[in-house]
Design a protein around this motif. Structure first.
Motif, mmCIF file in Angstrom:
data_model
loop_
_atom_site.group_PDB
_atom_site.id
_atom_site.type_symbol
_atom_site.label_atom_id
_atom_site.label_comp_id
_atom_site.label_asym_id
_atom_site.label_seq_id
_atom_site.Cartn_x
_atom_site.Cartn_y
_atom_site.Cartn_z
ATOM 1 N N GLY A 111 5.303 -7.230 13.617
ATOM 2 C CA GLY A 111 6.421 -8.134 13.864
ATOM 3 C C GLY A 111 7.551 -7.841 12.895
ATOM 4 O O GLY A 111 7.412 -6.991 12.003
ATOM 5 N N PRO A 112 8.701 -8.504 13.020
ATOM 6 C CA PRO A 112 9.846 -8.214 12.166
ATOM 7 C C PRO A 112 9.835 -9.010 10.860
ATOM 8 O O PRO A 112 9.282 -10.102 10.777
ATOM 9 N N GLY A 113 10.452 -8.431 9.849
ATOM 10 C CA GLY A 113 10.715 -9.137 8.611
ATOM 11 C C GLY A 113 9.511 -9.456 7.754
ATOM 12 O O GLY A 113 9.566 -10.360 6.914
ATOM 13 N N ASN A 114 8.413 -8.737 7.921
ATOM 14 C CA ASN A 114 7.215 -8.976 7.117
ATOM 15 C C ASN A 114 7.260 -8.175 5.818
ATOM 16 O O ASN A 114 7.868 -7.112 5.754
ATOM 17 N N GLN A 115 6.556 -8.699 4.795
ATOM 18 C CA GLN A 115 6.503 -8.020 3.504
ATOM 19 C C GLN A 115 5.069 -7.994 2.982
ATOM 20 O O GLN A 115 4.373 -9.010 3.013
ATOM 21 N N VAL A 116 4.653 -6.829 2.484
ATOM 22 C CA VAL A 116 3.349 -6.676 1.839
ATOM 23 C C VAL A 116 3.522 -5.918 0.534
ATOM 24 O O VAL A 116 4.152 -4.851 0.498
ATOM 25 N N THR A 117 2.951 -6.472 -0.534
ATOM 26 C CA THR A 117 2.830 -5.759 -1.804
ATOM 27 C C THR A 117 1.354 -5.750 -2.183
ATOM 28 O O THR A 117 0.729 -6.807 -2.288
ATOM 29 N N ALA A 118 0.784 -4.569 -2.351
ATOM 30 C CA ALA A 118 -0.643 -4.452 -2.642
ATOM 31 C C ALA A 118 -0.868 -3.477 -3.788
ATOM 32 O O ALA A 118 -0.290 -2.385 -3.795
ATOM 33 N N GLU A 119 -1.734 -3.873 -4.737
ATOM 34 C CA GLU A 119 -2.087 -3.032 -5.872
ATOM 35 C C GLU A 119 -3.606 -2.971 -5.997
ATOM 36 O O GLU A 119 -4.273 -4.004 -5.986
ATOM 37 N N GLN A 120 -4.123 -1.777 -6.127
ATOM 38 C CA GLN A 120 -5.550 -1.569 -6.349
ATOM 39 C C GLN A 120 -5.744 -0.758 -7.627
ATOM 40 O O GLN A 120 -5.148 0.311 -7.773
ATOM 41 N N SER A 121 -6.590 -1.271 -8.527
ATOM 42 C CA SER A 121 -6.886 -0.584 -9.781
ATOM 43 C C SER A 121 -8.389 -0.626 -9.995
ATOM 44 O O SER A 121 -8.989 -1.698 -10.024
ATOM 45 N N GLY A 122 -8.997 0.531 -10.118
ATOM 46 C CA GLY A 122 -10.440 0.612 -10.254
ATOM 47 C C GLY A 122 -10.991 1.580 -9.227
ATOM 48 O O GLY A 122 -10.389 2.624 -8.963
ATOM 49 N N HIS A 123 -12.096 1.205 -8.575
ATOM 50 C CA HIS A 123 -12.645 2.120 -7.577
ATOM 51 C C HIS A 123 -13.383 1.355 -6.484
ATOM 52 O O HIS A 123 -13.871 0.237 -6.671
ATOM 53 N N ASP A 124 -13.386 1.962 -5.324
ATOM 54 C CA ASP A 124 -14.134 1.478 -4.165
ATOM 55 C C ASP A 124 -13.664 0.117 -3.652
ATOM 56 O O ASP A 124 -14.440 -0.630 -3.054
ATOM 57 N N HIS A 125 -12.401 -0.199 -3.854
ATOM 58 C CA HIS A 125 -11.834 -1.392 -3.223
ATOM 59 C C HIS A 125 -11.488 -1.085 -1.766
ATOM 60 O O HIS A 125 -11.203 0.060 -1.401
ATOM 61 N N GLN A 126 -11.451 -2.152 -0.956
ATOM 62 C CA GLN A 126 -10.993 -2.007 0.425
ATOM 63 C C GLN A 126 -10.183 -3.241 0.801
ATOM 64 O O GLN A 126 -10.638 -4.376 0.632
ATOM 65 N N ALA A 127 -8.978 -3.015 1.325
ATOM 66 C CA ALA A 127 -8.131 -4.114 1.764
ATOM 67 C C ALA A 127 -7.511 -3.767 3.112
ATOM 68 O O ALA A 127 -6.956 -2.683 3.294
ATOM 69 N N THR A 128 -7.620 -4.724 4.052
ATOM 70 C CA THR A 128 -7.043 -4.573 5.380
ATOM 71 C C THR A 128 -6.137 -5.766 5.650
ATOM 72 O O THR A 128 -6.574 -6.919 5.520
ATOM 73 N N ALA A 129 -4.888 -5.508 6.028
ATOM 74 C CA ALA A 129 -3.933 -6.579 6.303
ATOM 75 C C ALA A 129 -3.190 -6.274 7.594
ATOM 76 O O ALA A 129 -2.702 -5.161 7.797
ATOM 77 N N VAL A 130 -3.100 -7.288 8.460
ATOM 78 C CA VAL A 130 -2.371 -7.160 9.721
ATOM 79 C C VAL A 130 -1.377 -8.311 9.815
ATOM 80 O O VAL A 130 -1.757 -9.489 9.736
ATOM 81 N N GLN A 131 -0.109 -7.976 9.980
ATOM 82 C CA GLN A 131 0.941 -8.973 10.170
ATOM 83 C C GLN A 131 1.529 -8.796 11.567
ATOM 84 O O GLN A 131 2.255 -7.850 11.834
ATOM 85 N N SER A 132 1.205 -9.723 12.476
ATOM 86 C CA SER A 132 1.709 -9.640 13.848
ATOM 87 C C SER A 132 2.725 -10.731 14.157
ATOM 88 O O SER A 132 3.217 -10.819 15.277
ATOM 89 N N GLY A 133 3.035 -11.569 13.163
ATOM 90 C CA GLY A 133 4.080 -12.568 13.313
ATOM 91 C C GLY A 133 5.389 -12.068 12.730
ATOM 92 O O GLY A 133 5.663 -10.859 12.740
ATOM 93 N N SER A 134 6.171 -12.970 12.169
ATOM 94 C CA SER A 134 7.462 -12.559 11.606
ATOM 95 C C SER A 134 7.725 -13.274 10.292
ATOM 96 O O SER A 134 7.283 -14.408 10.072
ATOM 97 N N ASP A 135 8.429 -12.573 9.408
ATOM 98 C CA ASP A 135 8.869 -13.122 8.119
ATOM 99 C C ASP A 135 7.708 -13.648 7.278
ATOM 100 O O ASP A 135 7.836 -14.647 6.570
ATOM 101 N N ASN A 136 6.586 -12.973 7.343
ATOM 102 C CA ASN A 136 5.424 -13.339 6.541
ATOM 103 C C ASN A 136 5.422 -12.568 5.218
ATOM 104 O O ASN A 136 5.962 -11.469 5.125
ATOM 105 N N LEU A 137 4.757 -13.165 4.222
ATOM 106 C CA LEU A 137 4.692 -12.574 2.891
ATOM 107 C C LEU A 137 3.237 -12.479 2.456
ATOM 108 O O LEU A 137 2.480 -13.448 2.562
ATOM 109 N N LEU A 138 2.862 -11.322 1.927
ATOM 110 C CA LEU A 138 1.495 -11.107 1.466
ATOM 111 C C LEU A 138 1.494 -10.340 0.153
ATOM 112 O O LEU A 138 2.135 -9.293 0.033
ATOM 113 N N LEU A 139 0.756 -10.877 -0.834
ATOM 114 C CA LEU A 139 0.586 -10.222 -2.126
ATOM 115 C C LEU A 139 -0.904 -10.000 -2.360
ATOM 116 O O LEU A 139 -1.698 -10.937 -2.248
ATOM 117 N N ILE A 140 -1.294 -8.768 -2.696
ATOM 118 C CA ILE A 140 -2.699 -8.414 -2.922
ATOM 119 C C ILE A 140 -2.814 -7.685 -4.257
ATOM 120 O O ILE A 140 -2.041 -6.768 -4.541
#
Length: 222
Positions: free
Chosen positions: A156-185
């Motif tokens: 969707g439009p206007g979405n924002q994701v900021t994701a940081e991984q430090s270490g090992h064997d992490h897994q993150a899955t994010a899906v934004q299908s709406g609009s103007d959503n914000l996600l921090l990981i």
């Protein structure tokens, strides 16, 4: 959890290795290689697109396809056996990928207008899938350590994701299908997992994992 299988570079295999191909006008492409057995390919259709590939090390692979107007793709590899695939279609999209280490994988797809993706990998064996299929989406992804996986998809439009991984064997899955959503990981430690979906408008989520073997599942906007 098993690793996410990234798309192979064969998706753009029709372009000759080490080649630059441009159709239409005022497109620019640069490939700078240092080391042995590196492979870079670029194809452009449209106007005023720019692509730059920098490879330093051995047996790296990078492929970029641009179709549209004023798209910018910058791919940087420093290490050995890294792979990047970048696809841009539309107008005013910008993509920056930096890999420093070995055996990194990055598959980025932008289709729409005004999307921005900034990907940084430091360490070995990281994997990133990033897909932007709309307009004015923002994606900033950072991986340090080894064998971390990020899969981020914006439909969707206007979405924002900021994701940081430090270490090992992490897994993150994010899906934004709406609009103007914000996600921090943020994931620190090892073997943490996040599954997050945003389907509404102006939803916000912040997830911080510090330690080992944590699991989080979040769904917003259903």
């Amino acid at each position: 959890m098993g690793p996410i299988k990234l798309l192979t570079l064969s998706a753009l295999a029709l372009f000759a290795i080490g080649a630059l191909s441009a159709f239409a006008a005022d497109n620019a492409g640069t490939v700078d290689q240092q080391g042995n057995h590196n492979r870079g390919a670029s194809a452009q259709q449209g106007y005023e697109n720019e692509h730059r590939t920098y490879q330093k090390g051995h047996e790296n692979q990078a492929q970029n396809y641009q179709e549209g107007t004023t798209n910018l793709g910058v791919l940087e590899q420093n290490g050995n056996k890294n792979q990047q695939t970048a696809f841009q279609k539309g107008m005013n999209n910008q993509l920056n990928v930096s890999q420093k280490g070995h055996d990194g994988r990055a598959d980025l797809h932008q289709e729409g207008n005004g999307n921005l993706a900034d990907i940084t990998q430091k360490g070995n064996g990281h994997q990133v899938i990033g897909k932007q299929h709309s307009e004015s989406n923002r994606m900033t992804l950072s991986q340090q350590g080894k064998e971390n996986i990020l899969d981020v998809r914006q439909y969707g439009p206007g979405n924002q994701v900021t994701a940081e991984q430090s270490g090992h064997d992490h897994q993150a899955t994010a899906v934004q299908s709406g609009s103007d959503n914000l996600l921090l990981i943020q994931q620190v430690g090892h073997t943490n997992a996040i599954l997050l979906e945003q389907q509404g408008v102006m939803d916000a989520a912040s997830v911080h994992q510090n330690g080992n073997n944590h699991t989080v599942t979040i769904s917003q906007g259903q």
